[in-house]
Structure formats: structure tokens, C-alpha cells
Design a protein around this motif. Structure first.
Motif, short mmCIF file in Angstrom:
data_model
loop_
_atom_site.label_atom_id
_atom_site.label_comp_id
_atom_site.label_asym_id
_atom_site.label_seq_id
_atom_site.Cartn_x
_atom_site.Cartn_y
_atom_site.Cartn_z
N MET A 108 16.82 17.06 33.23
CA MET A 108 18.08 16.32 33.12
C MET A 108 19.26 17.12 33.68
N VAL A 109 20.20 16.39 34.29
CA VAL A 109 21.43 17.01 34.81
C VAL A 109 22.38 17.28 33.64
N LEU A 110 22.96 18.47 33.63
CA LEU A 110 23.86 18.89 32.55
C LEU A 110 25.30 18.46 32.85
N ARG A 111 26.10 18.43 31.78
CA ARG A 111 27.54 18.19 31.96
C ARG A 111 28.31 19.06 30.97
N ASP A 112 29.61 19.14 31.18
CA ASP A 112 30.47 20.04 30.41
C ASP A 112 30.32 19.77 28.91
N GLY A 113 30.13 20.88 28.16
CA GLY A 113 30.05 20.78 26.70
C GLY A 113 28.65 20.62 26.16
N ASP A 114 27.61 20.50 27.01
CA ASP A 114 26.24 20.35 26.52
C ASP A 114 25.78 21.61 25.80
N MET A 115 24.94 21.41 24.76
CA MET A 115 24.36 22.52 24.01
C MET A 115 22.84 22.34 23.95
N LEU A 116 22.11 23.28 24.54
CA LEU A 116 20.64 23.24 24.54
C LEU A 116 20.13 24.20 23.49
N PHE A 117 19.29 23.69 22.58
CA PHE A 117 18.76 24.52 21.51
C PHE A 117 17.23 24.48 21.56
N ILE A 118 16.63 25.68 21.72
CA ILE A 118 15.17 25.80 21.79
C ILE A 118 14.70 26.45 20.49
N SER A 138 12.63 16.25 27.38
CA SER A 138 11.30 16.87 27.40
C SER A 138 11.43 18.15 28.22
N LEU A 139 11.82 19.24 27.56
CA LEU A 139 12.06 20.49 28.27
C LEU A 139 10.75 21.04 28.87
N GLU A 140 9.64 20.74 28.19
CA GLU A 140 8.36 21.22 28.69
C GLU A 140 8.06 20.64 30.08
N LYS A 141 8.27 19.34 30.26
CA LYS A 141 8.05 18.70 31.56
C LYS A 141 9.11 19.13 32.56
N ALA A 142 10.37 19.37 32.07
CA ALA A 142 11.43 19.79 32.97
C ALA A 142 11.12 21.14 33.58
N LEU A 143 10.57 22.05 32.76
CA LEU A 143 10.24 23.37 33.29
C LEU A 143 9.01 23.33 34.20
N GLN A 144 8.11 22.37 33.92
CA GLN A 144 6.93 22.24 34.78
C GLN A 144 7.27 21.60 36.12
N ASN A 159 25.25 19.12 39.98
CA ASN A 159 23.95 18.59 39.56
C ASN A 159 23.04 19.67 38.99
N GLU A 160 23.65 20.63 38.29
CA GLU A 160 22.84 21.68 37.68
C GLU A 160 22.01 21.09 36.54
N ARG A 161 20.75 21.57 36.39
CA ARG A 161 19.81 20.93 35.48
C ARG A 161 19.36 21.87 34.36
N LEU A 162 18.51 21.31 33.46
CA LEU A 162 18.01 22.08 32.33
C LEU A 162 17.26 23.33 32.78
N SER A 163 16.41 23.17 33.79
CA SER A 163 15.61 24.32 34.25
C SER A 163 16.51 25.42 34.79
N ASP A 164 17.62 25.06 35.44
CA ASP A 164 18.55 26.07 35.95
C ASP A 164 19.18 26.84 34.79
N LEU A 165 19.53 26.13 33.74
CA LEU A 165 20.16 26.79 32.59
C LEU A 165 19.19 27.75 31.91
N VAL A 166 17.91 27.33 31.75
CA VAL A 166 16.91 28.22 31.13
C VAL A 166 16.69 29.44 32.01
N ALA A 167 16.72 29.24 33.32
CA ALA A 167 16.54 30.37 34.23
C ALA A 167 17.69 31.35 34.10
N LYS A 168 18.95 30.83 33.99
CA LYS A 168 20.11 31.70 33.81
C LYS A 168 20.00 32.50 32.52
N ALA A 169 19.38 31.89 31.50
CA ALA A 169 19.25 32.56 30.21
C ALA A 169 18.06 33.51 30.17
N GLY A 170 17.38 33.73 31.27
CA GLY A 170 16.28 34.67 31.34
C GLY A 170 14.96 34.12 30.90
#
Length: 813
Positions: free
Chosen positions: A693-703, A679-685, A612-623
């Protein structure tokens, strides 16, 4: 330029050279003819050129007086044949008969060369044996002059003689015998040599030279005289009768009958090879049979010709055709006294599969056809007649002494029914005996009866081998079948499913365990669970007379270090048709990767550490995001699963069945990925909220970076991209595109935001428009064709999506 002008420009030599070049290029005669006609060459010019080359060939043939000259003449003849090949063909072509629409139309005709090719491709059985001997390019009968002068050679006018005198006196005299038959020798005068052989001329010269040289005669002569030939003379002979080109031929004085026939092109279709007469001074001096040369290689009857000889080829007396199973089926010329045995000898004898006991002969009696069946004993006495057709049949496709054994013996196959193999027991012994898997209680013999029907004879092989029952005699064409015990039951197999290297079906063996089957299947995969290994066994009771609700039995085991543990038994063996299931371990997971790119500190690919890893976790991993990041416009690209791809294929198929708009649906099917509105802004807040949102294999997040433009597409006057102005309403941006177009659905307009979400807008809304968004105005008639602006708009949107995906893929390589 006119055709006449072109004809004047092409000389005879140019026409010949053009034909040679065209033949080298592989052009056929019709192409060459058409091209020469277009260049203005007339039929008369071609005829003139052909006659010139034919006469040139005749002059060259008359001038052949030595072996070297003959070879050169033959080469010139072959070359001229090639050069005039096209000319002869062209001269036989039907020239233009009409002209239509400026195009020359030609009548269809068979070219001379086409007819020659047709003859060359005739069925060999329709050819006459020996008729091609004098036309074979690889066979020549030209005489050899590089040999010692035969003593019986008869001198005549035109022969050059060389007289050598040595000893007490030495001199050499080289002269040609004059038309009067003499040579002139100083101090002796004319010496007549015409009609003398070389041996007679030498004796005669010794007597003549004795008049001027005293040492020529005596017991011990001091002066020797020797005559030899220099250049030999030419003779003229007449070749008459059934030859290809009868006429008078100038040949070497060494020439023979075969050389004369070779020069005349051989015999024609009705010419005889069995009786070729040589006439000299009105008398027949030889009667040659060419078959003696062809069959026996005899050349002794090839008579040397003299000036004025006449060769006469008569029509054949008897021509017989032999067909069927002989080595050389074709027509043969027979003499009146020759028999069927001689014909078989000429045809090379029977082939291996011929029926040799009798011949079938069809004869034309002059009124009706007659048929004769000639037995083997009469071959040497049955005389052949002109027009007979002999047929040699093949042997019958059956055996007179065959028996066969099949099944569980060591040497299956066909065997000879003779003194050593007459019974079933003898046949089994001949086949090296029965195998260990033989079913001995019952074997069968398939026996062919006289009326060609079949019957089955049962055999107790066990009793027969033990001697408890009588042996069974065999008959011709009997087939003994001894079954194997494996042939009498269904082939036993085992099946393994699940997490093994090679799942599938394998042959059953006694005392086979689950571990044995796993080894045959290539071993366990890494994902395999060693617990809860199930074996499914089918139910079978061949003697049952009642219905059962039980359809199978299952066993469950654990695999550990190669040992089988469970169900109360360590000696569990598989039975035929068992199916083994190796499950996937519930705690086994392969790495699941997601990607993040754009305005983050450490973009790239990251592995999910929990389900159940989420968008905010991925942004955190990316610094975290950079100061330039436009978080509100972040977009998530998701790869379709197999189930989603299947549903999409079903939807497309249904859309295609729906009618007119199926093609447009296909055009929108761009890839196997799709955009997810986030809505990445609300996800980070609010980490962990529904927006995160919960991520799944193969997802690509572009900021992305901040985009300060707004696109307007669809049913507007001029699709456009303008700068974003905070606080401006939706109406403002429509005006920037020239206003609504004809047929625009103004109340159905919607906005596509950078994060992939879509929203309907109101006319005076000032908060609906955001930086980087796209306003789309649909048309009232959805079935009509898209306007250029709408096409540009959709193309731009699709291109943007494709560009973003390609950028991320390249970024994370």
C-alpha cells in the motif's frame, strides 16, 4: 435537655456575651433571637438585662465630672449601646405564637434595629437641615475643662478651690465649697464664696487674709494670695420641650446649651433649631439660633449654664422644602420674616445647571394648593410659609448662540454666534480654513426653523471664498457641512489572496504596484510561486447603456527580484478594487512524516521522499523486521484528513437523526484515526503490488510480536480469550466460550485479524482462525441492548486499539 433547663444554665452575663459574639460573627438580629429562644432565653430575661444596662448607662452619665471621665463615660455608653443593640431588638420581637410539626413558627415583625437602619437610609431630600447635629457620633459639644478658669466663672457648692499663699508666709489650702456656700480656713473660720465670680473671690480673700497676714495689703505687699479652681462641681439642668429625651441632666458646671442638647439626643422631628430659650429664675436669658452656628460658625450665643437652668425647645414655626438644582436640597426651618433669598442661601445656592431666573413654589393655603412663580427680582421680598415646597428647575437643553461646522475643515466643532462669527465665511475662518481634500463646489447648511422643522441651504464654498458670490448670514443652531472628496465616493481598497503573510484587504493608494501590495501584506511565504501572479480587475462603465457579458479582466505577471515582468509593460499600476492572487508553487512540499514501530530494527519517524512511497520502502528504511516479528499481524493506523473528518461528522449527524441507535453510534466515535487492513507479508513478498500500500502523511505502521491467543466476543455464553491451536476449527473456539448465546446469529459471525482485516467464517473452517484474531458473534436483534459480554468485547477491542496508538505515540516522541 428541655428549654427550661437550658434557660437556667444561661446567666444574664452569658446572654450578653453571646449577643456580643454573635454580632462579631455577622449574624443578624433574627438569627440571634432564634438561637437565644432555642437556648431557653425568655423575653422577661431579655427585658431585665436591657433595663439593667440602661440604668447602668444613666449612673455612668451622672458621674461624669471631668473631661477624662466624660470621655470614658462616652466610650462606655457606646460600648453598652453595642452590647444592648441585640437585646433591644430581641425585646421588640414578637415571640412564638404557634408550634407546627415540632417547628417553632414566628410572626413577621420589623426589628427595632431594622427600623433604625431604615431611617438612616432615608432620602437626604426628606431630612431636616441641622437635625442631626446633636446625634453625629463624630461631633461632640462636651465642654473643655483643660483651660484657665474664666474670671467670670461663678463659684458654688461642690467646686474645689485651691488657695495659694506665698511670700512672707507660704501655705496652700485646698477645700470644696460646702452646701452652705463656704470653706473653712484656720484662724479665719468660715469664708463664704457662693455666688462670687473667681475675680470677686480673689479680692474678697485678700481682704480676709489681711486679718491674719499683715503683708497682704499695702502698696508693696509681701504676701500674695491667689485662688484657682480644682475639681469643678456638677450642675443640674432641665431640658424640656421638643427634644428626643426630655428630662433633668447632671452636667459639668462648664456645660453650655449645646452640651445639654447633645446629652438630650438633640431635637425631635418637630423641634425648632431657630429658637432655643434658656430660662433662669423664671426669666429668658438667651434665645439661641443653631443656624448661626451651622451657617456662620458663631458659638458666642452658646450660653454657659448654671444650676437650675431650664432649656426649652419649642415646635418649629415654618418648615420649607426646596428641591431641584440647588446644592443642598432638603427641608429647612424658616423664621416668619425670612424670604426665598434666605432659603436659597441656606440651601448653598444654585448648582451650575440651574435655571436662576425664577422659582416655582407650591403652597398649601389651608383649603387648596396654590402655585407661585417668583422672579429673580422678588427673591429677597417673597416670604416663605410653613409647608411651602420650592422647586428649582434646570436650564433647557438647547443653545441660544450656537453654530457648528463639520467635515473637511481643520477644526470641526461648536462655535459661538457673536460679533466675530456671523456668516459662513467667518465660521470657516474660525475653523482654521478648509482642508486640501474639501469639495468646494457644494456644501450644505442644516437650518432649524421656528417650528423646529429643518431645511437645507446649498452653499458654493469656492465662490464664497473667491468673493464671486455674497456671504451667507448664519442663524442660531445652523450646522455647516463641507464634504471631503473622499466622502463622495466609495472607499478604494485592494485585496490580496494566497501565499502572503497577511492576506486581506488594504487601502488603495495612487501608483501602487503588486510589489507594494505584497510588502504591505507582510511579504511572500516560502510556498509562494513568483510566476503566474494574477490581477483581477472589475469592469466599470458608468455611462454604459447596454448589457455586457464581460464580468472582469485578468492580467498575469512574473515576480523576480522585486521587478515586475510580463504582459508587455514594466509600469503596471494597480487600480481601486483590484484583487491580486499569489499561487502556491507546484514544486513546493512540506515534509510528510510516517512512523513505524514494533518489531523493526530502527523504529521511529521517517520522512516520505516521494509521493508513492510504499509499506515495503518504509520497512526497508527501518532496517527490516526482527526475528520475533509477526508480519502477518502488522497493522496500519491512518489519520483522518479534513475531508474524512467532515464526512464522518455528516454521517454522525445523519445517524442521530435516524432514531434510537444514535447514541451507540456516538459511543463508537473514539478518535480521529482509523485502522487500515493490510497484508504486510504479501507486500514484502511482492514490492510495488497492490498489497504494498502507498503511504500518506501521518500513517503509523505497527509490527507486533507473535500473539498466541484468540478472543471470542459477542453473543456467546462467556466471552473468553483462549490459546491458539493450529488446525482447530471455528466451532472449537465457540465451544471454548461456552457455545452460542441466546439470539446469536451463528451464520453472521466474523473474525477481526490483527492486521485490521475482517472476514466471515464458516462453521467447520479450519483456516479462518489465526493467532491474535478476534471472533465476534452478532445478535439477531440489533436494536436490543448489548449484553455484558458484548460490551466487554467492544470495550476490549477499543482499548486494544487505543493502547496501540498511545504506545506508538509515546515511542516516537
Amino acid at each position: 435537655m428541655s428549654g427550661g433547663a437550658q434557660a437556667q444554665q444561661m446567666s444574664d452575663e452569658q446572654v450578653v456575651q453571646y449577643v456580643k459574639n454573635a454580632q462579631q460573627m455577622g449574624k443578624n438580629q433574627k438569627q440571634i433571637t432564634a438561637e437565644l429562644m432555642r437556648r431557653g432565653v425568655t423575653k422577661e430575661q431579655v427585658e431585665r438585662i436591657r433595663e439593667k444596662y440602661e440604668s447602668s448607662k444613666s449612673e455612668n452619665a451622672e458621674g461624669r465630672t471631668s473631661d477624662a471621665n466624660k470621655n470614658r463615660s462616652r466610650q462606655r455608653k457606646e460600648q453598652q449601646k453595642k452590647e444592648t443593640k441585640g437585646l433591644r431588638s430581641i425585646s421588640k420581637v414578637t415571640y412564638p405564637v404557634k408550634q407546627q410539626d415540632g417547628m417553632v413558627m414566628e410572626e413577621d415583625s420589623l426589628l427595632w434595629e431594622d427600623r433604625a437602619s431604615f431611617r438612616m437610609e432615608e432620602d437626604p431630600t426628606q431630612q431636616i437641615y441641622g437635625h442631626n447635629i446633636f446625634t453625629n457620633e463624630r461631633l461632640t459639644f462636651e465642654p473643655n475643662v483643660n483651660v484657665a478658669t474664666p474670671e467670670n466663672y461663678c463659684l458654688g457648692p461642690g467646686d474645689e478651690v485651691i488657695i495659694d499663699v506665698w511670700g512672707a508666709s507660704e501655705t496652700t489650702i485646698r477645700q470644696t465649697i460646702s452646701p452652705e456656700g463656704s470653706i473653712f480656713i484656720n484662724n479665719l473660720g468660715p469664708v463664704y464664696l457662693n455666688g462670687k465670680t473667681v475675680k470677686e473671690a480673689n479680692n474678697y480673700l485678700k481682704q480676709e487674709f489681711a486679718r491674719i497676714y499683715s503683708g497682704v495689703t499695702g502698696n508693696v505687699p509681701s504676701t500674695q494670695v491667689k485662688l484657682t479652681l480644682g475639681e469643678i462641681r456638677s450642675i443640674q439642668v432641665n431640658v424640656m420641650g421638643e427634644v428626643m429625651v426630655p428630662g433633668t441632666y447632671t452636667l459639668s458646671s462648664f456645660a453650655s446649651v449645646f452640651h445639654a442638647l447633645y446629652s438630650a439626643g438633640g431635637v425631635n422631628k418637630i423641634g425648632s433649631l431657630r429658637s432655643i430659650k434658656v430660662m433662669r429664675n423664671g426669666n429668658t436669658i438667651a434665645d439661641l439660633d443653631v443656624y448661626d452656628l451651622l451657617m456662620k460658625g458663631k458659638m458666642k450665643d452658646d450660653v454657659r449654664l448654671q444650676d437650675g437652668d431650664v432649656i426649652l425647645v419649642s415646635p418649629y414655626l415654618s418648615l420649607v422644602q426646596i428641591l431641584g438644582k440647588v446644592k443642598r436640597p432638603m427641608f429647612y426651618e424658616m423664621k416668619p420674616t425670612e424670604t426665598a433669598g434666605a432659603l436659597l442661601k441656606y440651601a448653598g445656592g444654585f448648582t451650575g445647571d440651574a435655571y436662576k431666573k425664577a422659582l416655582r413654589i407650591i403652597r398649601k393655603s389651608g383649603r387648596e394648593h396654590q402655585i407661585y412663580n417668583v422672579d429673580e427680582m422678588d427673591y429677597s421680598v417673597f416670604r416663605m410659609d410653613d409647608g411651602d415646597q420650592v422647586t428649582v428647575d434646570s436650564v433647557l437643553r438647547r443653545f441660544e448662540n450656537r453654530v457648528e461646522i463639520r467635515g473637511a475643515v481643520y477644526r470641526e466643532g461648536l462655535y459661538q454666534l457673536d460679533g466675530t462669527v456671523n456668516t459662513v465665511k467667518q465660521l470657516i475662518k474660525k475653523a482654521e480654513g478648509v482642508r486640501g481634500d474639501a469639495f468646494l463646489n457644494r456644501a450644505i447648511i442644516d437650518r432649524e426653523l421656528e417650528d423646529l422643522s429643518h431645511e437645507i441651504v446649498q452653499v458654493d464654498v469656492k465662490g464664497l471664498l473667491n468673493g464671486t458670490i455674497a456671504d451667507i448670514p448664519l442663524q442660531k443652531n445652523d450646522i455647516l457641512y463641507i464634504p471631503s472628496i473622499h466622502d463622495l465616493k466609495e472607499e478604494a481598497t485592494l485585496t490580496i489572496h494566497g501565499e502572503v503573510a497577511n492576506p486581506g484587504t488594504y487601502l488603495y493608494s495612487d501608483k501602487m504596484t503588486i510589489e507594494d501590495l505584497v510588502l504591505q501584506a507582510g511579504g511572500l511565504l516560502e510556498a509562494a510561486a513568483t510566476t503566474k501572479v494574477e490581477v483581477a480587475r472589475r469592469m466599470k462603465d458608468p455611462k454604459s447603456t447596454t448589457f455586457s457579458n464581460t464580468v472582469g479582466t485578468s492580467f498575469s505577471f512574473d515576480l523576480k527580484e522585486g521587478l515586475l515582468i510580463g504582459a508587455g509593460s514594466g509600469d503596471f499600476y494597480l487600480e481601486p478594487f483590484d484583487e491580486v492572487y499569489i499561487r502556491k508553487s507546484p514544486s513546493y512540499h512540506v515534509q510528510q512524516n510516517v512512523m513505524v514501530g514494533g518489531e523493526v530494527l530502527f523504529g521511529g519517524s521517517y520522512a516520505l521522499s516521494k509521493k508513492n512511497e510504499r509499506l515495503s520502502d518504509l520497512v526497508a528504511k527501518a532496517g527490516g523486521v526482527t526475528p520475533d516479528a509477526y508480519v502477518k499481524g502488522a497493522r496500519l493506523i491512518r489519520k483522518m484528513t479534513e475531508e474524512e473528518l467532515r464526512r464522518k461528522a455528516d454521517a454522525l449527524r445523519m445517524a442521530q437523526m435516524g432514531g434510537s441507535d444514535s447514541i451507540s453510534v456516538k459511543k463508537l466515535d473514539l478518535s480521529d484515526t482509523y485502522s487500515v487492513g493490510i497484508s504486510l507479508e504479501k507486500a514484502l513478498q511482492n514490492p510495488g503490488s497492490d498489497d504494498d500500500m502507498v503511504l500518506r502523511d501521518g500513517d503509523m505502521l505497527f509490527i507486533p510480536e507473535y500473539v498466541s491467543t484468540v478472543k471470542i466476543n459477542g453473543a456467546v455464553m462467556y466471552p473468553n480469550t483462549v490459546s491458539y491451536k493450529k488446525g482447530e476449527s471455528y466451532r472449537y473456539y465457540i465451544n471454548q466460550a461456552g457455545g452460542f448465546g441466546n439470539g446469536a446469529k451463528k451464520r453472521r459471525a466474523y473474525v477481526v485479524y490483527m492486521n485490521g482485516t475482517v472476514s466471515r467464517v464458516k462453521k467447520w473452517s479450519k483456516t479462518a482462525i489465526e493467532p491474535g484474531c478476534e471472533i465476534i458473534v452478532p445478535s439477531k436483534d440489533a436494536r436490543k441492548k448489548m449484553s455484558p459480554g458484548e460490551i466487554i468485547g467492544l470495550g476490549t477491542s477499543a482499548a486494544s486499539l487505543a493502547t496501540m496508538i498511545a504506545t506508538m505515540v509515546n515511542l516516537f516522541k
